[in-house]
Write a protein that holds these residues in place. Structure first.
Motif, PDB file in Angstrom:
ATOM      1  N   GLY A  82       2.332  -9.902  -2.813  1.00 23.92           N
ATOM      2  CA  GLY A  82       1.842  -9.362  -4.084  1.00 23.92           C
ATOM      3  C   GLY A  82       0.911  -8.348  -3.972  1.00 23.92           C
ATOM      4  O   GLY A  82       0.991  -7.255  -3.075  1.00 23.92           O
ATOM      5  N   LEU A  83      -0.352  -8.486  -4.669  1.00 25.88           N
ATOM      6  CA  LEU A  83      -1.242  -7.177  -4.958  1.00 25.88           C
ATOM      7  C   LEU A  83      -2.396  -7.534  -3.765  1.00 25.88           C
ATOM      8  O   LEU A  83      -3.415  -6.851  -4.079  1.00 25.88           O
ATOM      9  N   ALA A  84      -2.263  -8.316  -3.010  1.00 20.03           N
ATOM     10  CA  ALA A  84      -3.136  -8.610  -1.974  1.00 20.03           C
ATOM     11  C   ALA A  84      -4.000  -7.237  -1.061  1.00 20.03           C
ATOM     12  O   ALA A  84      -5.286  -7.253  -1.074  1.00 20.03           O
ATOM     13  N   ASN A  85      -3.245  -6.420  -0.803  1.00 19.31           N
ATOM     14  CA  ASN A  85      -3.581  -5.232  -0.350  1.00 19.31           C
ATOM     15  C   ASN A  85      -4.324  -4.438  -1.244  1.00 19.31           C
ATOM     16  O   ASN A  85      -5.310  -3.941  -0.740  1.00 19.31           O
ATOM     17  N   TYR A  86      -4.115  -4.260  -2.383  1.00 21.35           N
ATOM     18  CA  TYR A  86      -4.855  -3.508  -3.347  1.00 21.35           C
ATOM     19  C   TYR A  86      -6.096  -4.292  -3.890  1.00 21.35           C
ATOM     20  O   TYR A  86      -7.289  -3.497  -3.799  1.00 21.35           O
ATOM     21  N   VAL A  87      -6.179  -5.659  -3.693  1.00 19.48           N
ATOM     22  CA  VAL A  87      -7.393  -6.466  -3.858  1.00 19.48           C
ATOM     23  C   VAL A  87      -8.278  -6.129  -2.523  1.00 19.48           C
ATOM     24  O   VAL A  87      -9.505  -5.670  -2.662  1.00 19.48           O
TER      25      VAL A  87
END
Length: 302
Positions: A44-49
């Motif tokens: 999911g958006l873990a890299n963006y977080v």
């Protein structure tokens, strides 16, 4: 049917890679073949977080925008000044001077950047350190204690702001010919009668520039500024060839940051997220500049 080939080519070489890059940014890919080979999982958006809490991301983004802003201001003032000189009626040999101005466009970028890196060498006998050393010698021989004496050699590539200055100087050299060409073309379209009428009304040179010349070249200058600013935001070769974004990653522009995360640290998912954020910022910048800069006036009108 007529535009279908162009749409297909654009989708193949632009849209598909961007969408694929976005997909990689949603995975935990840690090596080049992990996505294709099935070794990566969607997270999911873990890299963006992770990026939001990464101090290096904030440093890189801030440095990148500062680089874009400073280099753009210098390029605009330099290009406008040179263009006015090349278009002045009292300047002789304008044809040859215009040819000389565009010489930097004839050299490969990597060649020019490598030459500038040598000129900014930290060594005592680098070009700029040699010039500053000669200046010191002249001032000392004149017994001028009030003169500014430089502590030579200067570490142009080992100090943060010294290296940043070297980046900006090289970027300006690479981009100013394009802006000069655009502005000279715009100046040639300004009717001479407008300047003559302003002179009859008693307007001085500065007032004629502000009321006649500037409104006529505003659109082309803005157009060239948007393009060169977007190119500056994507600059990779200058920081990488000079000192790989150093010292200590303090001058790591956003593209260098994304490249290092993938190639050095094998964080391909995180690198993809960095580059997607960069693409989003460039797209937003260009939309705002075009929309509120008046370059889109008349588009879509009946």
């Amino acid at each position: 049917m007529l535009v279908a080939p162009g749409v297909i080519l654009f989708s193949s070489f632009m849209l598909y890679p961007i969408f694929y890059l976005f997909y990689i940014s949603l995975t935990d890919a840690t090596f080049a073949g992990s996505v294709i080979g099935g070794g990566a999982e969607l997270i999911g958006l873990a890299n963006y977080v992770q990026l939001i809490g990464d101090p290096q991301f904030r440093t890189s983004m801030g440095t990148t925008w500062l680089f874009v802003a400073v280099s753009l201001v210098v390029k605009v003032f330099l290009a406008v000044g040179i263009a006015l000189l090349l278009n002045h009626v009292r300047v002789a040999g304008k044809r040859y001077m215009r040819a000389a101005v565009i010489v930097p466009l004839g050299f490969p970028g990597i060649f020019t950047i490598t030459v500038w890196r040598g000129m900014f060498s930290d060594a005592r006998y680098g070009v700029f350190n040699t010039i500053l050393g000669r200046y010191n010698d002249v001032m000392a021989s004149l017994s001028a204690p009030q003169a500014l004496l430089f502590d030579v050699p200067i570490g142009f590539l080992s100090g943060r702001w010294e290296a940043f200055f070297a980046y900006v100087t090289t970027e300006v050299w690479l981009a100013y010919p394009f802006m000069v060409i655009i502005i000279v073309s715009a100046l040639q379209d300004v009717p001479r009668s407008l300047h003559e009428a302003a002179m009859v009304d008693g307007a001085g040179a500065l007032q004629r520039f502000r009321t006649v010349t500037l409104p006529a070249i505003k659109g082309p200058v803005l157009f060239a500024s948007i393009l060169t600013a977007a190119t500056s935001f994507q600059q990779f070769l200058i920081p990488w060839v000079f000192n790989q974004g150093g010292p200590s990653r303090q001058n790591e522009l956003i593209i260098v940051y994304g490249y290092r995360e993938a190639i050095t640290f094998n964080q391909f998912g995180l690198s993809a997220a960095i580059l997607i954020v960069g693409i989003a910022f460039v797209g937003l910048f260009m939309y705002v500049a075009v929309r509120f800069g008046g370059l889109a006036e008349g588009v879509g009108d009946e």
